[in-house]
Design a protein around this motif. Structure first.
Motif, PDB file in Angstrom:
ATOM      1  N   ALA A  27      -5.685   1.300  -6.759  1.00 60.53           N
ATOM      2  CA  ALA A  27      -5.500   1.378  -8.209  1.00 60.53           C
ATOM      3  C   ALA A  27      -6.301   2.548  -8.785  1.00 60.53           C
ATOM      4  O   ALA A  27      -5.807   3.288  -9.644  1.00 60.53           O
ATOM      5  N   LYS A  28      -7.526   2.733  -8.302  1.00 58.23           N
ATOM      6  CA  LYS A  28      -8.354   3.862  -8.767  1.00 58.23           C
ATOM      7  C   LYS A  28      -7.725   5.190  -8.369  1.00 58.23           C
ATOM      8  O   LYS A  28      -7.724   6.142  -9.148  1.00 58.23           O
ATOM      9  N   ALA A  29      -7.197   5.250  -7.145  1.00 63.94           N
ATOM     10  CA  ALA A  29      -6.551   6.483  -6.674  1.00 63.94           C
ATOM     11  C   ALA A  29      -5.321   6.792  -7.515  1.00 63.94           C
ATOM     12  O   ALA A  29      -5.063   7.957  -7.844  1.00 63.94           O
ATOM     13  N   GLU A  30      -4.564   5.776  -7.874  1.00 62.31           N
ATOM     14  CA  GLU A  30      -3.377   5.982  -8.707  1.00 62.31           C
ATOM     15  C   GLU A  30      -3.764   6.503 -10.087  1.00 62.31           C
ATOM     16  O   GLU A  30      -3.129   7.417 -10.617  1.00 62.31           O
ATOM     17  N   GLU A  31      -4.827   5.945 -10.660  1.00 59.48           N
ATOM     18  CA  GLU A  31      -5.323   6.418 -11.957  1.00 59.48           C
ATOM     19  C   GLU A  31      -5.797   7.870 -11.863  1.00 59.48           C
ATOM     20  O   GLU A  31      -5.514   8.683 -12.749  1.00 59.48           O
ATOM     21  N   ALA A  32      -6.498   8.188 -10.792  1.00 62.35           N
ATOM     22  CA  ALA A  32      -7.001   9.556 -10.599  1.00 62.35           C
ATOM     23  C   ALA A  32      -5.844  10.532 -10.420  1.00 62.35           C
ATOM     24  O   ALA A  32      -5.868  11.643 -10.959  1.00 62.35           O
ATOM     25  N   GLN A  33      -4.809  10.131  -9.682  1.00 60.43           N
ATOM     26  CA  GLN A  33      -3.637  10.991  -9.475  1.00 60.43           C
ATOM     27  C   GLN A  33      -2.915  11.236 -10.795  1.00 60.43           C
ATOM     28  O   GLN A  33      -2.477  12.348 -11.077  1.00 60.43           O
ATOM     29  N   LYS A  34      -2.811  10.194 -11.636  1.00 58.55           N
ATOM     30  CA  LYS A  34      -2.163  10.348 -12.939  1.00 58.55           C
ATOM     31  C   LYS A  34      -2.973  11.299 -13.814  1.00 58.55           C
ATOM     32  O   LYS A  34      -2.408  12.175 -14.472  1.00 58.55           O
ATOM     33  N   ALA A  35      -4.293  11.163 -13.808  1.00 54.53           N
ATOM     34  CA  ALA A  35      -5.152  12.059 -14.593  1.00 54.53           C
ATOM     35  C   ALA A  35      -5.018  13.497 -14.104  1.00 54.53           C
ATOM     36  O   ALA A  35      -4.943  14.434 -14.913  1.00 54.53           O
ATOM     37  N   LEU A  36      -4.972  13.681 -12.790  1.00 55.33           N
ATOM     38  CA  LEU A  36      -4.802  15.019 -12.213  1.00 55.33           C
ATOM     39  C   LEU A  36      -3.464  15.614 -12.623  1.00 55.33           C
ATOM     40  O   LEU A  36      -3.391  16.776 -13.034  1.00 55.33           O
ATOM     41  N   THR A  37      -2.407  14.826 -12.546  1.00 55.92           N
ATOM     42  CA  THR A  37      -1.076  15.316 -12.926  1.00 55.92           C
ATOM     43  C   THR A  37      -1.037  15.668 -14.407  1.00 55.92           C
ATOM     44  O   THR A  37      -0.498  16.716 -14.780  1.00 55.92           O
ATOM     45  N   ASP A  38      -1.613  14.815 -15.256  1.00 57.59           N
ATOM     46  CA  ASP A  38      -1.648  15.099 -16.692  1.00 57.59           C
ATOM     47  C   ASP A  38      -2.387  16.409 -16.976  1.00 57.59           C
ATOM     48  O   ASP A  38      -1.930  17.235 -17.774  1.00 57.59           O
ATOM     49  N   ALA A  39      -3.513  16.596 -16.307  1.00 61.73           N
ATOM     50  CA  ALA A  39      -4.297  17.822 -16.508  1.00 61.73           C
ATOM     51  C   ALA A  39      -3.539  19.043 -15.991  1.00 61.73           C
ATOM     52  O   ALA A  39      -3.559  20.106 -16.622  1.00 61.73           O
ATOM     53  N   ALA A  40      -2.854  18.898 -14.863  1.00 66.87           N
ATOM     54  CA  ALA A  40      -2.085  20.019 -14.305  1.00 66.87           C
ATOM     55  C   ALA A  40      -0.932  20.397 -15.229  1.00 66.87           C
ATOM     56  O   ALA A  40      -0.649  21.585 -15.428  1.00 66.87           O
ATOM     57  N   VAL A  41      -0.270  19.404 -15.814  1.00 68.44           N
ATOM     58  CA  VAL A  41       0.826  19.680 -16.755  1.00 68.44           C
ATOM     59  C   VAL A  41       0.283  20.429 -17.968  1.00 68.44           C
ATOM     60  O   VAL A  41       0.840  21.449 -18.388  1.00 68.44           O
ATOM     61  N   ALA A  42      -0.820  19.944 -18.522  1.00 66.70           N
ATOM     62  CA  ALA A  42      -1.408  20.598 -19.696  1.00 66.70           C
ATOM     63  C   ALA A  42      -1.834  22.031 -19.369  1.00 66.70           C
ATOM     64  O   ALA A  42      -1.577  22.955 -20.148  1.00 66.70           O
ATOM     65  N   ALA A  43      -2.461  22.219 -18.223  1.00 59.68           N
ATOM     66  CA  ALA A  43      -2.908  23.560 -17.836  1.00 59.68           C
ATOM     67  C   ALA A  43      -1.722  24.488 -17.601  1.00 59.68           C
ATOM     68  O   ALA A  43      -1.741  25.647 -18.017  1.00 59.68           O
ATOM     69  N   ALA A  44      -0.694  23.985 -16.946  1.00 59.26           N
ATOM     70  CA  ALA A  44       0.483  24.814 -16.658  1.00 59.26           C
ATOM     71  C   ALA A  44       1.199  25.210 -17.942  1.00 59.26           C
ATOM     72  O   ALA A  44       1.717  26.323 -18.050  1.00 59.26           O
ATOM     73  N   MET A  45       1.214  24.334 -18.917  1.00 61.85           N
ATOM     74  CA  MET A  45       1.921  24.608 -20.174  1.00 61.85           C
ATOM     75  C   MET A  45       1.081  25.440 -21.138  1.00 61.85           C
ATOM     76  O   MET A  45       1.568  25.803 -22.206  1.00 61.85           O
ATOM     77  N   SER A  46      -0.142  25.780 -20.750  1.00 57.10           N
ATOM     78  CA  SER A  46      -0.997  26.559 -21.646  1.00 57.10           C
ATOM     79  C   SER A  46      -0.603  28.033 -21.675  1.00 57.10           C
ATOM     80  O   SER A  46      -1.091  28.786 -22.514  1.00 57.10           O
ATOM     81  N   SER A  47       0.273  28.445 -20.758  1.00 56.22           N
ATOM     82  CA  SER A  47       0.697  29.840 -20.712  1.00 56.22           C
ATOM     83  C   SER A  47       2.116  29.916 -20.168  1.00 56.22           C
ATOM     84  O   SER A  47       2.515  29.095 -19.353  1.00 56.22           O
ATOM     85  N   THR A  48       2.855  30.923 -20.641  1.00 49.57           N
ATOM     86  CA  THR A  48       4.208  31.144 -20.123  1.00 49.57           C
ATOM     87  C   THR A  48       4.227  32.333 -19.162  1.00 49.57           C
ATOM     88  O   THR A  48       5.293  32.736 -18.723  1.00 49.57           O
ATOM     89  N   ARG A  49       3.069  32.873 -18.835  1.00 48.11           N
ATOM     90  CA  ARG A  49       3.000  34.035 -17.934  1.00 48.11           C
ATOM     91  C   ARG A  49       3.603  33.714 -16.582  1.00 48.11           C
ATOM     92  O   ARG A  49       3.468  32.596 -16.074  1.00 48.11           O
ATOM     93  N   TYR A  50       4.218  34.706 -15.993  1.00 46.93           N
ATOM     94  CA  TYR A  50       4.830  34.560 -14.680  1.00 46.93           C
ATOM     95  C   TYR A  50       3.759  34.175 -13.654  1.00 46.93           C
ATOM     96  O   TYR A  50       2.704  34.799 -13.593  1.00 46.93           O
ATOM     97  N   GLY A  51       4.006  33.131 -12.881  1.00 47.83           N
ATOM     98  CA  GLY A  51       3.096  32.701 -11.836  1.00 47.83           C
ATOM     99  C   GLY A  51       2.028  31.718 -12.272  1.00 47.83           C
ATOM    100  O   GLY A  51       1.341  31.139 -11.440  1.00 47.83           O
TER     101      GLY A  51
END
Length: 107
Positions: A27-51
């Protein structure tokens, strides 16, 4: 039903404890994976630059295509808009280079 032998009598409680620990850890690992995915989505959407999206996926340890699919499911159309924005910026840069060459030739 067999009676627990002296050798396995303590194993049942140990297995139950281990199962409980494993469930809590999962359950803790699932929560951590969700937090990681949420952070990765936010970071990826912070810029439209190629790559940028691929770079954020690498940092998060997520396959870039998986991150794209998550973004598309949570924010439909964002990837297309980001690509469109990159194309506009590219066209503007190329137009700027063309003007510079023409102005140099005129001088």
């Amino acid at each position: 039903m067999s009676k627990p032998s002296p050798e396995t009598a303590g194993a049942e409680s140990t297995l139950a404890e281990l199962r409980t620990t494993a469930e809590e850890t999962a359950a803790k690992a699932e929560e951590a994976q969700k937090a990681l995915t949420d952070a990765a989505v936010a970071a990826a959407m912070s810029s439209t630059r190629y790559g940028h999206l691929s770079k954020m996926a690498r940092e998060a340890g997520i396959h870039p295509q998986v991150l794209r699919e998550v973004i598309e499911s949570r924010h439909p159309g964002w990837l297309a808009k980001a690509a469109e924005q990159r194309e506009k910026e590219k066209a503007a840069r190329e137009a700027g280079k063309t003007k510079t060459r023409r102005s140099q030739a005129a001088a």
